[in-house]
Design an enzyme around this catalytic site. Structure first.
Site, PDB file in Angstrom:
ATOM      1  N   PHE A   1      85.722 -62.096  39.779  1.00  0.00           N
ATOM      2  CA  PHE A   1      86.075 -63.506  39.643  1.00  0.00           C
ATOM      3  C   PHE A   1      87.468 -63.693  39.069  1.00  0.00           C
ATOM      4  CE2 PHE A   1      84.899 -62.955  35.223  1.00  0.00           C
ATOM      5  CZ  PHE A   1      85.572 -63.961  34.534  1.00  0.00           C
ATOM      6  N   LYS A   2      87.972 -62.692  38.373  1.00  0.00           N
ATOM      7  CA  LYS A   2      89.304 -62.812  37.775  1.00  0.00           C
ATOM      8  C   LYS A   2      90.380 -63.044  38.834  1.00  0.00           C
ATOM      9  CE  LYS A   2      87.394 -61.683  33.826  1.00  0.00           C
ATOM     10  NZ  LYS A   2      87.740 -60.571  32.969  1.00  0.00           N
ATOM     11  N   ASP A   3      90.132 -62.572  40.056  1.00  0.00           N
ATOM     12  CA  ASP A   3      91.114 -62.745  41.130  1.00  0.00           C
ATOM     13  C   ASP A   3      91.439 -64.216  41.375  1.00  0.00           C
ATOM     14  OD1 ASP A   3      91.485 -60.033  41.906  1.00  0.00           O
ATOM     15  OD2 ASP A   3      89.580 -60.074  42.989  1.00  0.00           O
TER      16      ASP A   3
END
Length: 469
Positions: free
Chosen positions: A104-106
């Site tokens: 999800f950091k992307d």
């Protein structure tokens, strides 16, 4: 205008993005959270919605400039709408892992580099900026991927040696060249994060910024998928207009769930935010007692991105629930000095639960056996937390669980949970008839562990080399 959670000195939005951390050690916040009715954006694509929300928080930038960067940023995702919603057993699983590194950091870390580029242009800042970031696993790979080939910006990522998954480590070490540098640190994530904050405060003469969620430009793009999910559920008639829903969020550094809280403050009909922790359950205890006590054993678990004791973004919640920089400063001073603080506030939007490794594994197995659906350990922690929440019968709202990483990033833990004998990721995919995405194909690497006491000199040496380029 933005100011620190610990003081009232105002800065522009582009200064907040460039600085990353306020000069008093606090995190940047704005007092007037913008309002946005989901009804005004029902027809928006994910990219259009991102442009709209981000522009509300960074008003010094032209919407067309932000939109151009966002459209370019999300081209590297596997699916056109950035995120995917899968409905299982009367709830939705929000898949946030379709970006370049499978986490999800992307979603925020393809946007932050481009916002930083716009901010530097706005400030006429022509210096080389060093992004110094600590990671518990996923932030590192996403940061290095997002900043790759962004001119005028170099990255240094610190991660705990033997504290991340094999694939997370391989992803990070794969970027250990060009404008990226990766350092494995003898210690845990809290050691890395504390060092980063101290290094910022001691080296104000260096041109530093952060890609951690302490940077407001990392946090804001995460608000978007809460709005997008609600819109999709309304449009496909899963929920009625204005119906309140709950979000369950696997939580470590508190940034992801804080984005949901800000979405609620903006007017999105969110009822409960369910904070899901692993055995490092400091947040669970905090929401039950209003006491944050970091004087506890640190556990390495099979959900390593959540192996965190000091949850940095909680500081922003403390500010928004008290509206007092003095109280927040006192709490943070107590945390630094005593590793403990007490602060009363309105935390009624939150419920919190924790899950141990055995229950995490049972959850992974349950979803594979019952639904033929693979979840990674962090998502499993979230699903287990929701199960506990529903057992309490607090409300009967529709529920969404955030799925924060591809199960392939933690194939070894997933294989163990489903009793699959697997030698490596390729073997894992072959046995489950899964095509291995190119983004998970990495070569072998070597690393050198650095002790905390040697880290200051090492980072200054790297920055010096960058400056001389």
């Amino acid at each position: 205008m933005y100011h620190s959670t610990r003081g009232n000195k105002n800065v522009t939005s582009y200064e907040a993005i460039i600085n990353g951390l306020a000069d008093d050690g606090g995190l940047y916040v704005i007092d007037e959270i913008p309002k946005l009715s989901y009804k005004d954006v029902l027809s928006y694509s994910y990219q259009m919605l991102a442009g709209k929300i981000i522009s509300l928080f960074f008003k010094e930038f032209a919407l067309e400039d932000i939109q151009r960067e966002i459209d370019e940023a999300y081209k590297g995702f596997d699916i056109s709408e950035v995120v995917n919603i899968t409905k299982l057993d009367g709830k939705a699983i929000l898949e946030l892992y379709h970006g370049p590194t499978g986490a999800f950091k992307d979603i925020a870390l393809v946007v932050l580099p481009r916002m930083l580029k716009l901010a530097k242009k706005k400030a006429n800042n022509k210096e080389i900026t060093t992004i110094l970031t600590a990671t518990s696993g996923d932030t590192g790979g996403a940061t290095l991927s997002g900043f790759k080939n962004i001119t005028g910006i170099e990255t240094i990522v610190l991660y705990p040696s033997n504290g991340v998954s094999p694939l997370q480590e391989a992803q990070m070490q794969g970027f250990n060249n060009g404008n990226g540098h990766v350092l494995a640190i003898r210690g845990n994530f809290d050691d890395c994060q504390s060092f980063v904050k101290e290094f910022f405060l001691k080296n104000k003469n260096l041109h530093l910024s952060s890609a951690n969620s302490i940077n407001i430009s990392r946090l804001v793009p995460q608000i978007v998928y809460y709005y997008y999910t609600y819109i999709k559920l309304v449009n496909d008639q899963t929920i009625k207009e204005d119906e309140k829903i709950n979000f369950t969020v696997p939580t470590g550094n508190f940034g992801d769930i804080l984005a949901g809280y800000i979405a609620k403050m903006m007017g999105l009909p969110i009822d409960k935010l369910i904070c899901a922790s692993n055995k490092n359950n400091v947040l669970t205890d905090f929401f039950k007692t209003n006491v944050y006590d970091a004087n506890r054993e640190f556990y390495k678990t099979n959900s390593p991105s959540m192996d965190i004791i000091i949850s940095s973004n909680l500081e922003r919640l403390l500010y928004y629930t008290t509206r007092s920089t003095a109280k927040v400063k006192e709490a943070m001073d107590d945390l630094k000095k005593y590793k403990r603080f007490t602060l009363d506030g309105d935390y009624s939007s939150f419920n919190a639960f924790y899950t141990d490794e055995e229950e995490t594994n049972l959850t992974i197995k349950e979803y594979y056996n019952n639904y033929n659906y693979l979840v990674d350990p962090h998502t499993a922690v979230g699903l287990a937390a929701l199960k506990k929440f529903k057992a309490m019968k607090i409300n009967d709202n529709y529920n969404v669980v955030l799925s924060t990483a591809s199960p392939l990033k933690f194939y070894d833990s997933v294989a163990k949970a489903i009793s699959l004998d697997s030698r490596d990721l390729i073997d894992f995919c072959n046995k489950l008839n899964i095509e291995l995405p190119n983004k998970f194909k990495y070569n072998s690497f070597t690393k050198s562990d650095i002790s905390i006491c040697d880290l200051d000199a090492k980072i200054k040496e790297i920055i010096s080399c960058y400056t001389l380029k």
